[in-house]
Design a protein around this motif. Structure first.
Motif, mmCIF file in Angstrom:
data_model
loop_
_atom_site.group_PDB
_atom_site.id
_atom_site.type_symbol
_atom_site.label_atom_id
_atom_site.label_comp_id
_atom_site.label_asym_id
_atom_site.label_seq_id
_atom_site.Cartn_x
_atom_site.Cartn_y
_atom_site.Cartn_z
ATOM 1 N N GLY A 35 9.767 -1.405 4.284
ATOM 2 C CA GLY A 35 8.665 -1.775 5.153
ATOM 3 C C GLY A 35 8.600 -0.915 6.405
ATOM 4 N N LEU A 36 9.770 -0.614 6.969
ATOM 5 C CA LEU A 36 9.808 0.242 8.152
ATOM 6 C C LEU A 36 9.326 1.653 7.820
ATOM 7 N N TYR A 37 9.706 2.151 6.641
ATOM 8 C CA TYR A 37 9.276 3.477 6.205
ATOM 9 C C TYR A 37 7.758 3.537 6.057
ATOM 10 N N LEU A 38 7.160 2.441 5.552
ATOM 11 C CA LEU A 38 5.729 2.421 5.270
ATOM 12 C C LEU A 38 4.888 1.840 6.413
ATOM 13 N N ARG A 39 5.527 1.410 7.482
ATOM 14 C CA ARG A 39 4.830 0.660 8.520
ATOM 15 C C ARG A 39 3.585 1.383 9.046
ATOM 16 N N THR A 40 3.724 2.624 9.454
ATOM 17 C CA THR A 40 2.593 3.355 10.036
ATOM 18 C C THR A 40 1.465 3.490 9.028
ATOM 19 N N PRO B 185 0.834 -1.206 0.000
ATOM 20 C CA PRO B 185 0.000 0.000 0.000
ATOM 21 C C PRO B 185 0.871 1.259 0.000
ATOM 22 N N ILE B 186 0.471 2.238 -0.789
ATOM 23 C CA ILE B 186 1.217 3.496 -0.802
ATOM 24 C C ILE B 186 0.328 4.585 -1.391
ATOM 25 N N ASN B 187 0.499 5.821 -0.935
ATOM 26 C CA ASN B 187 -0.204 6.946 -1.541
ATOM 27 C C ASN B 187 0.814 7.914 -2.131
ATOM 28 N N THR B 188 0.322 8.977 -2.766
ATOM 29 C CA THR B 188 1.217 9.888 -3.484
ATOM 30 C C THR B 188 2.226 10.542 -2.547
ATOM 31 N N ALA B 189 1.779 10.960 -1.384
ATOM 32 C CA ALA B 189 2.684 11.624 -0.448
ATOM 33 C C ALA B 189 3.804 10.692 -0.003
ATOM 34 N N TYR C 203 -3.891 -3.763 10.241
ATOM 35 C CA TYR C 203 -2.956 -4.795 10.693
ATOM 36 C C TYR C 203 -1.962 -4.177 11.672
ATOM 37 N N LYS C 204 -1.558 -4.935 12.682
ATOM 38 C CA LYS C 204 -0.553 -4.467 13.629
ATOM 39 C C LYS C 204 0.664 -5.387 13.556
ATOM 40 N N PHE C 205 1.803 -4.811 13.191
ATOM 41 C CA PHE C 205 3.032 -5.595 13.106
ATOM 42 C C PHE C 205 3.486 -6.026 14.493
ATOM 43 N N GLU C 206 4.059 -7.210 14.542
ATOM 44 C CA GLU C 206 4.584 -7.737 15.795
ATOM 45 C C GLU C 206 6.017 -7.248 16.009
ATOM 46 N N SER C 207 6.504 -7.447 17.219
ATOM 47 C CA SER C 207 7.880 -7.118 17.539
ATOM 48 C C SER C 207 8.506 -8.288 18.291
ATOM 49 N N TYR D 39 0.095 -8.794 6.094
ATOM 50 C CA TYR D 39 -0.986 -7.834 6.312
ATOM 51 C C TYR D 39 -2.023 -7.865 5.195
ATOM 52 N N GLN D 40 -1.759 -8.606 4.104
ATOM 53 C CA GLN D 40 -2.702 -8.643 2.991
ATOM 54 C C GLN D 40 -3.515 -9.928 2.931
ATOM 55 N N TYR D 41 -3.159 -10.960 3.685
ATOM 56 C CA TYR D 41 -3.845 -12.219 3.433
ATOM 57 C C TYR D 41 -5.302 -12.194 3.884
ATOM 58 N N VAL D 42 -5.623 -11.483 4.964
ATOM 59 C CA VAL D 42 -7.032 -11.391 5.380
ATOM 60 C C VAL D 42 -7.855 -10.591 4.362
#
Length: 266
Positions: free
Chosen positions: A230-235, A148-152, A243-247, A200-203
């Protein structure tokens, strides 16, 4: 001189990075799968390099049993990694599909180099030019754009991000390409679609397929550590997907998932 990359379970680190292959500078790489099958690839600029998602799918093909009555369509073939693997694993018929001339050219060379000259390589806008008539089990496989990504966010990408990573972006919610694939498959009978995507996409994919009355199954789920992208786009990913990423021990963890979608017509 080729760099050898092991994709055998014992060789992988506990949390491999999906984009790790992007840091490989060599233009020739040999991948070793869990069946001891080896695939030699030429990699070229501007064509997406096979990442963890691609090789998870290739490894599933290599270990999935008899393919003697299976026709494989490698959709968005890039360098041809998945299609070559399917041919070497004994698939009855293999078609590699991409929409870029440079990808078609390098896939043909990689098929020849691996003794898989029987693979059909075609340029097509997704499945639009693919023949759906098959007397054997038809399986479409793909590691589609699903980030997932937007223009900004796109405008703010780190300057060192490889240009070909743009091929991994799947629109605001990451599902644009998957919707398109399912729409093109709608008129086909008796097929399987195997997608290799982030956890985060399988559901959302299961919901999309379920709304169309299709059977679904999660085949594999492997933990991974997030790449720099992935870290850049995580939020942003968490905000649009829920989806909430695990740690784990301070490391952000995602998943590589193989999802099977099936249409059967009696």
């Amino acid at each position: 001189m080729s760099i050898v990359i092991d994709f055998t379970p014992t060789a992988l680190t506990p949390l491999p990075e999906p984009g790790g292959i992007y840091q490989v500078a060599s233009e020739h790489v040999k991948f070793r799968l869990s069946t001891s099958l080896e695939v030699q690839l030429e990699l070229v600029p501007d064509v997406s390099r096979p990442n963890l998602y691609s090789w998870e799918l290739a490894d599933w093909i290599a270990t999935s049993g008899s393919l003697s009555r299976t026709s494989i369509v490698d959709l968005g073939c890039g360098s041809g990694a998945i299609g070559v693997t399917a041919a070497l694993a004994g698939a009855h018929h293999v078609t590699c599909v991409d929409n870029f001339d440079v990808a078609i050219d390098v896939t043909r060379r990689n098929c020849q180099a691996n003794g898989a000259a029987s693979v059909k390589v075609i340029r097509s806008d997704w499945l639009s030019s693919v023949d759906s008539n098959s007397n054997s089990r038809l399986v479409v496989v793909s590691s589609p754009p699903h980030t997932p990504i937007n223009t900004a966010m796109l405008e703010g990408l780190p300057v060192q991000t490889p240009s070909f990573l743009g091929a991994s972006f799947g629109g605001r919610d990451g599902l644009d390409a998957i919707r398109l694939i399912l729409d093109q498959l709608r008129g086909w009978d008796n097929w399987e679609l195997i997608l290799s995507v982030a956890g985060y996409q399988y559901v959302p994919i299961l919901k999309l397929a379920g709304a169309l009355g299709l059977e679904t199954e999660v085949l594999r789920r492997r933990p991974t550590r997030l790449s720099a992208l992935g870290l850049y786009l995580r939020t942003y990913i968490e905000s649009v997907s829920g989806y909430k990423f695990e740690s784990q021990n301070g490391t952000s963890v995602g998943y590589c998932c193989l999802v099977r979608i099936v249409k059967r017509v009696d």
